[in-house]
Every structure is written in C-alpha cells, then in structure tokens.
Scaffold this active site. Structure first.
Site, PDB file in Angstrom:
ATOM      1  N   GLU A  77       0.831  -1.211   0.000  1.00  0.00           N
ATOM      2  CA  GLU A  77       0.000   0.000   0.000  1.00  0.00           C
ATOM      3  C   GLU A  77       0.866   1.261   0.000  1.00  0.00           C
ATOM      4  OE1 GLU A  77      -2.736  -0.690   3.297  1.00  0.00           O
ATOM      5  OE2 GLU A  77      -4.019  -1.859   1.952  1.00  0.00           O
ATOM      6  N   ASP A 130      -8.504  -8.892   3.555  1.00  0.00           N
ATOM      7  CA  ASP A 130      -8.278  -7.786   4.486  1.00  0.00           C
ATOM      8  C   ASP A 130      -9.432  -7.639   5.481  1.00  0.00           C
ATOM      9  OD1 ASP A 130      -7.252  -5.580   5.677  1.00  0.00           O
ATOM     10  OD2 ASP A 130      -7.591  -4.211   4.029  1.00  0.00           O
ATOM     11  N   GLU A 137     -13.101  -2.248  11.404  1.00  0.00           N
ATOM     12  CA  GLU A 137     -12.954  -1.505  10.145  1.00  0.00           C
ATOM     13  C   GLU A 137     -13.992  -1.903   9.096  1.00  0.00           C
ATOM     14  OE1 GLU A 137      -9.099  -1.902   8.382  1.00  0.00           O
ATOM     15  OE2 GLU A 137      -9.724  -0.959   6.515  1.00  0.00           O
TER      16      GLU A 137
HETATM   17  C1  GCV Z   1      -2.861   0.560   8.487  1.00  0.00           C
HETATM   18  C2  GCV Z   1      -6.158  -2.013   5.296  1.00  0.00           C
HETATM   19  C3  GCV Z   1      -6.611  -0.777   5.990  1.00  0.00           C
HETATM   20  C4  GCV Z   1      -5.477   0.206   6.180  1.00  0.00           C
HETATM   21  C5  GCV Z   1      -4.378  -0.507   6.957  1.00  0.00           C
HETATM   22  C6  GCV Z   1      -3.961  -1.734   6.179  1.00  0.00           C
HETATM   23  C7  GCV Z   1      -2.937  -2.550   6.936  1.00  0.00           C
HETATM   24  O1  GCV Z   1      -5.829  -1.737   3.986  1.00  0.00           O
HETATM   25  O2  GCV Z   1      -7.646  -0.191   5.285  1.00  0.00           O
HETATM   26  O3  GCV Z   1      -5.957   1.324   6.885  1.00  0.00           O
HETATM   27  O4  GCV Z   1      -3.288   0.350   7.160  1.00  0.00           O
HETATM   28  O5  GCV Z   1      -5.071  -2.565   5.980  1.00  0.00           O
HETATM   29  O6  GCV Z   1      -3.347  -3.468   7.607  1.00  0.00           O
HETATM   30  O7  GCV Z   1      -1.762  -2.263   6.819  1.00  0.00           O
END
Ligand code: GCV
Length: 834
Positions: free
Chosen positions: A301, A380, A408
């Site tokens: 990411e 995720d 989340e």
């Molecule tokens: C901290 C997902 C979440 C991100 C998070 C990522 C991760 O993509 O939306 O906010 O980043 O996971 O676990 O690194």
C-alpha cells in the site's frame, strides 16, 4: 409514578454515571447475598518481593476486594495469619519451605492454590514470574466479580500462546487510522502526550486479559518515531506500561535509514544500513531495557520495502532482527504485502494469492526472533474470508495471527458485531496439513511445527473516548481477543458470558440477553452486508463503512467480487480460475475446488456462479441475497426490542447509549439491505420471489412530495438512496416538503430517512396540519461529507395519529455544508391501527 420508582430500584445497583472507562474491571459493590460467599477470604495480602509488577498485583488485589466486598484488605510484609499470598514459586518456598505444588508452571502461567501455611488458611497466587502473579490476581478478582467460588482453589492456568500483543494504528499527530473512538491516548501534535493517565488505565485493562506487548503507532509508520529525540518520549510510555507487565514495541518504516538517518540507501544488505539499525536499536535499549521489538509493514500500500533493492522480506527482517536479538527483542514482519495496481481485466490475477506467493518460498530463511504476522484471511479483515493459506505454508518460520478488534469492515463500532465467533471459526479451522489434525490455533501457537514462538496480534485502536471503543458492547471484542490469545480453546459464548458478568453484573436476565445479542451479531452483520463470501460489499475506496458495491470493481485493489448481469464471485479454482485454491494443503484444496463441496458461506469467494445457481440450502444465489438481507435487517430491528427488555436492569447511561446505537444500526441495516437488493435486482434482472425488493408501499419519496425550496439531487452511487434521489435545501431560511396522508385512520410509526453529514448540523421538523410533531438536529459524527450510504440515517417517531386528508410537512434548515438532505419517509402501521 410506579414506573419511576421501578426505574430507580433498577439503576440503584449501578454506580452513577457508568462511563465504561473501567470496562470489565469495574469491581462494582456486591449485594449482601453475593458477598456472603467470600466471608472466609483472608483479610490480609502478603506480597513476597518488591518488584514493581508485584506491587501492582498487590494494589490491584486490594482495589478489587475493597471495591466488590466492601471491606478492607490489609497489606502485610510476612505471613502471620491467614492471607492472600502473592509470590513466585521460589519466594513462597523460601517463606514456607514445605510448599511443594506438583505442577509445572511456564512463563506467564499461574497457580491459584488454597492451602495451609504455618497453620493458617491461605490463598496462594504464584507463578515463575511476577507477571504471572499479576495475571493470577486478575483471575481471582474475575472469579469474585462473577460470583464464583474462591475457596478450595487448585487451578493452574498456562497461556497457550507466548506472545500476545495489541497493535494500535495511532499517528503521531493524534489521529488513529481506522480508529472510531476519538484521538490517540498516546500522541498529540507530533509528540507523546503529556498526560499518560489513559495509557496506564489501558495497560491495566489489557494486562488483565494477559496481553504482554503493545505496539503503539501505525504500521504506516512515521520515521520520526525513531528520532533520537523521540526515544525518551517512548521511554515515558514504557514506564507507564511496565508496572502492568506490558512491553512496548513500535512500528518502523524500512526506509528510515534513508529518510530519517540521512543515508543514501535503505538497502537492508548495505553495511551502512545494518550499522544504522544496530546503533538505533542499542540507543533504544539503553533507555528502554525491556523494549519488546518492532513491527514492519513494507512493500504494501505504498510503503517502501526491500523490493526497491531486489531484496526479500527475509533479508529485510533479519537485518533488524539481528540488531534486536542481543536484548531478546522480536521483529514482526507483516505478510500483508500485495500489489494494489493489479490489472482487473486479467481474470487470473488475484490479490488473495500474494502473501503465500511471496512468503512461502522464503520459509526457513527468517531468523528465530522474526515472526511473520499474517492477517486471518487472504484479503483484508472482511466479515467473511477463508483462512489465509499461508498458515499452512510456513513450517520453518515463526508465525503470528493478526486479528482486528477495531471494526474496520464490520461496522466501525456503530454496528454491534461481536467477533470472537468469527475468530473461533478461523482458529478452529483444520488445515489438515499432511492429513493431520492441524487447526490454525495450534499452528500460530507454534505447536504444530515446534517453533520457538507463536503469536496473537490484535489491532485494537482504542481512543480517548471514555469507553475506549465508542460502542459500550464493542469492548467485548477487546476482552475476547485477550482471552482467546491466552486460550484459543475457550468458546465464544463463554467469553461473552464472562465479559457480560464483569461489565454489567450477574443478573441472569441481563446476562442472557446480552450474550444472546452478542452471539447473533456477527451473522446478522454479515447477512445484511454481503453474504456467501462475496466479502463486505462496502465502499473499499473510502470509508469501508456504508454500501459501495461497485467500488471494488474495475480498479487495481483486487477486492473483486466480479458481479455482472449473469453471475457473481471470483473463480479461484486451480482448474479454471486464479489457482489460489492450490495454495492450501491438499485436503482443503479438494474442499474448495468444487462448488459442490465449498460451504455456502464461502461459495462466492472461491467460485463464479450464475445467480440461478442452487445452494446447498436449496435456494438460488439471488434469492439468498434478497432473503439474507431482509432477514438481517429484521434481526437488527429485533436487537432493539431485545435491548429494550433491559430498561430497568442496566444503568441509565449505558442503557441509553447502547439503545441509540442499536436504533441507528437497525436503520443502517435497512440502507444496506435496500442498496444491495436493488443493485442486484437491476444488475441480474431477476425478481425477488417474495416481491419485497423495489416495492415499498409504506414509503413516500422526498422527491415525490410537494416541495418548496428543496431541490431534487441524484445520489451517487444510486443504490445508496431510495430511488437514487434525495432532496436538498440550498436556502438558509429553510425549505419544506409535504404530502397528504390518504390511508386508513390510526396510529403510525414514522421513519424519516435523512442524511447526516459531518460538515454541518441541519435541523429537521415534522408537522401535522401545521402542528409541530417532532424536531431534531442532524449532528451525528458519521464519516461523510455528502449524502450517501455512509451518511444515511433515520429519525423514528414511534406513533403519530393520522386521519385521511391530514397534511404532513417536513421542514429542513441547512447548516454550513449540510443542506438538510432528505430521502424519504415511511409510515408503518402500528398494531392498533391495523
Ligand atoms: C494501516 C487495510 C486498511 C489500512 C491498513 C492496512 C494494513 O488496507 O484499510 O488502513 O493500514 O489494511 O493493515 O496495513
């Protein structure tokens, strides 16, 4: 009047203003009958030693006993009468040479033992370490709070998993990534907060469920965390953690040697980089001798990573791990590594494959103080995913499972979603490695492959809100994570019951109702947000909260469900799909390779099928989508009724807070239901056999009313507003929308569906024949600045008497950027009017 007296009698058993801050450690005073059970409990406590953790344990014992049993517990230095004795096995043998329990207690484990010492009746809480004693104290106090027996104890408890950590995703500016309960308890304005009192309270809470490490900053790490000037600030947090046996860890950015250290490279194999990490780690240990280690998110990411230099995750992990090793520090390397620019047109591409493809070939190449931290599923933190195949793909590497306490993708602590039932399914899943009995919980505990360590990591993201996670019932997830990390064999129901007794008391009606709500909540959430393993059909490009069905498609993020006019689901089979199924051990492969053997609840994760495909349940896929969303929304409404049965049995503060949340959830479940059902109806062209979808006889669309000042708008995506449209009021002086009621006379419940953005606080008024009926301000803090699935809310008017010809008028008064957006009203006949 009678009602008022009844209410007082009910609430009197609770402390005034139960904020939830003490969570499950309330130590609420007991009634005389409950107290009687503990008359024989000794009146003194003796701590055999003077470590800071032992002192905490002793203080906690005093706090708990005085709080719950309304009597003093004297601290003594030696055993001169009946006592609660806290000491390591070695210290107790010294004080009482005859004391020889016939148990082995490993690190962090404890023994609770009723025995005579020097002829006195004693309750011994012992371990090989002071931290184990602290855990034993919490166990005794939990028993008392749940009104269990604490005489004649002879109980050994040993954690199944040695490393039990919480990760927080706090940013140094005080915000929290995916945090839903206020700002950080650790940071503000790029520094550690001056007041760390909430950190101490948090350490107490997590220690009480056996958590022994906490990573305090976002895995998307700010390199400033490793500045030399920041280390003394970290040391302040470690000082606050230490009395509770919680060790500090931080997330680090692999690019730090370059971005913060001034080197020209961060290539993990460059000697200057090796030296940089070694020196940095040494500086940390000089100030934080019990520092626990680092967490790394890399090549993921947008984060920098070893791939920039053609190096592997093992190269990167080992360099840092070697710097940590002399002080027994751990390096967690996250397996959440994937390309988010995948070509969606290529049906063979699959994000789910990434972790296994990258990490399996490196098995055996990681040092012994590295733990590969694996999210429970291959995508995720969705409401439903199969277990990550990587758990079965690392036999010579330490592994840890990453679970998400912060909700989340599961309702963000506005929706009730008790996660231990889901975690249990993951943990109990048998990977059948080499045909054996190899559940995930044994693999991640390090047992299956005889690894030196195994780990549980829970992403918690508590904030400064008084009750830590915003929803009073969400704290059961934090509690449940700790309990499962300690013992993954516990049942979700027993955890829910423990938590409820500790948090709300032992009234059987309360316990029964809350446990029942919690236990149903995950399935209910799943059923109205996208079942059959299609993943949470949320807006994956933004909030991850409201419905956003197409947001996952036609982009590189790889959370595809591939729904089109003919069918839905990702073909991940070996025979015709992405081959992901082939990453599992062979027995699991044969389960998932065929539609016939894949369980219904994961069908669309593994297979692309036509909407008319008939499930194991006998329903077609499309009818299942309609039915489950309607059933889910109905059950969310049922949660409100169930909670209301506790009106006089739960303190007023928490009763009201939970009720408000559950009512909101019931409304948002309708938004989800309608968005998904309408989208699939339009996309598939197949009608709901029960004719509910698209038919809302009780609904009056705002855009169909007679409007003055309001203007119709299109809502994007269309499925997130009824009929795809709403109305907004651009006039500061206000607008109105009215209609004539033409149904049978009677009392009706009225639901007004409006949009509550966070960039204004509009006022709404409802009038009947010019007489005011109700008024409210749209001032909730939903994560949205425009009308849509994230901001859609409702206001319920329980009963309004209506006659044919009555005029109903809704007035809207905009505020700032929020223009009193209105979607529809629904008039529900109440039982009397039928
Ligand atoms: C901290 C997902 C979440 C991100 C998070 C990522 C991760 O993509 O939306 O906010 O980043 O996971 O676990 O690194």
């Amino acid at each position: 009047m009678i009602l008022a007296v009844g209410m007082l009698a009910g609430t009197a058993r609770f402390a005034p203003g139960e904020t939830g801050q003490d969570a499950w450690l309330r130590y609420a005073p007991m009634g005389a009958t409950e107290r009687a059970k503990y008359e024989a409990l000794p009146a003194t406590v003796v701590a055999l030693g003077d470590s800071i953790v032992l002192a905490t344990a002793e203080d906690e014992m005093v706090r708990g006993v005085t709080g719950m049993l309304a009597r003093a517990l004297r601290k003594e230095k030696s055993i001169r009468g009946g006592a609660i004795i806290l000491g390591t096995l070695a210290a107790i043998r010294k004080a009482a040479p005859g004391f020889q329990p016939s148990f082995q207690i490993g690190a962090d484990g404890f023994l609770l033992f009723s025995t005579q010492i020097h002829g006195f009746d004693c309750l011994v809480v012992t371990s090989t370490t002071d931290r184990g004693i602290l855990y034993g104290v919490f166990a005794v106090l939990s028993k008392i709070a749940r009104n269990e027996n604490v005489t004649d104890l002879n109980q050994v408890e040993q954690p199944q998993v040695p490393v039990r950590w919480i990760d927080q995703w706090d940013n140094l500016n005080g915000s929290i990534e995916r945090g839903y309960a206020g700002p950080s308890i650790f940071f503000e304005n790029s520094a550690v907060r001056a007041d760390l009192s909430r950190v101490g309270q948090y350490a107490r809470l997590i220690a009480s469920v056996g958590i022994n490490g906490c990573t305090i900053n976002n895995v998307n790490a700010d390199p400033q965390i490793l500045d030399d000037s920041f280390i003394p600030q970290l040391a302040r947090i470690a000082d606050v953690f230490r009395p509770w046996g919680v060790q500090l860890s931080v997330s680090v950015d692999l690019g730090s040697p370059k971005s913060a250290g001034g080197l020209k490279t961060f290539d993990p194999l460059d000697p200057r980089v090796v030296e940089w990490w070694t020196e940095k780690v040494d500086k940390i240990y000089r100030q934080i001798p019990d520092f626990a280690g680092f967490v790394v998110k890399a090549d993921s990411e947008g984060r920098s990573g070893p791939s920039s230099y053609g190096r592997t995750p093992a190269d990167a992990a080992n360099v840092i791990a070697r710097a940590l090793r002399p002080n027994r520090g751990l390096l967690f390397y996250r397996a959440f590594v994937y390309d988010h620019h995948l070509d969606w047109r290529n049906l063979k591409n699959d994000r789910a494959r990434a972790a296994y493809d990258i990490f399996h070939p490196l098995d055996g190449k990681f040092d012994d103080n590295v733990i590969v931290q694996i999210k429970y599923g291959p995508i995720d933190f969705q409401a439903r995913e199969p277990v990550s195949p990587l758990f079965g793909g690392l036999e010579k590497t330490n592994q840890g499972i990453e679970l998400q306490i912060t909700q989340e993708y599961t309702g963000q602590q506005r929706h009730l979603c008790f996660l231990p039932p889901m975690w249990k399914e993951i943990l109990d899943f048998d990977l059948r490695i080499s045909g054996g009995n190899t559940p995930v919980k044994d693999v991640v505990a390090g047992k299956t492959f005889h690894r030196p360590v195994g780990a549980f990591v829970g992403v918690a993201n508590v904030g400064l809100d008084a009750n830590w996670l915003a929803h009073p019932l969400a704290m059961a997830n934090l509690y449940g994570f700790g309990r499962l990390a300690w013992n993954p064999n516990l049942s979700a129901e027993s955890i829910a019951e423990e938590w409820t007794r500790l948090t709300f008391g032992n009234d059987p009606a309360v316990v029964q109702a809350i446990v029942s709500l919690q236990m149903k909540s995950w399935h209910v959430y799943e059923s109205y947000t996208g079942p059959l393993g299609a993943q949470t059909l949320t807006d994956i490009l933004g909030s991850h909260y409201g419905p956003g069905i197409e947001s996952s498609e036609r982009n590189g993020w790889g959370q595809w469900h591939r729904a089109d006019s003919r069918g839905i689901g990702m073909d991940r089979t070996v025979a015709t799909g992405t081959g992901f199924v082939g990453q599992y051990p062979s027995a699991v492969q044969s389960l998932y390779e065929s539609t016939r053997t894949t369980p219904d609840d994961l069908l669309l994760f593994f297979h692309h099928v036509p909407y008319t495909y008939v499930l194991g349940s006998g329903k077609t896929v499309i009818q299942h989508i309609y039915d489950s969303h309607y059933e889910g929304a109905e059950q969310a409404e049922e949660f409100v009724r169930q909670w209301k049965s506790l009106r006089s049995l739960v303190d007023n503060d928490r009763y009201t807070e939970v009720l408000t949340k559950l009512e909101y959830q019931a409304g948002h479940a309708v938004v989800w239901r309608d968005a998904i059902c309408n989208w699939f109806l339009r996309t598939s062209g197949i009608a709901d056999t029960m004719e509910r979808v698209g038919n809302h006889p009780d609904r009056i669309e705002a855009e169909a009313m007679q409007i003055e000042g309001f203007v119709p708008i299109d809502v994007d995506p269309w499925e997130n507003a009824s009929g795809g449209k709403a109305i907004e009021c651009p006039k500061a002086s206000g607008c109105s929308a009215k209609f004539r009621f033409e149904r049978a006379a009677g009392r009706y419940g009225m639901d007004v569906r409006y949009f509550d953005q966070n960039n204004g606080a509009s006022t709404f008024r409802v009038l009947r024949n010019d007489q005011p009926v109700d008024e409210w301000i749209a001032d909730d803090h939903l994560l949205a600045t425009k009308p849509g699935g994230d901001s859609s809310s409702w206001h319920r008017i329980p009963a309004i008497l209506l006659h044919p010809g009555d005029e109903i008028r809704i007035e809207g008064y905009p505020d700032a950027q929020e223009h009193a957006p209105l979607d529809y009203i629904e008039l529900r006949a109440t039982p009397e009017s039928r």
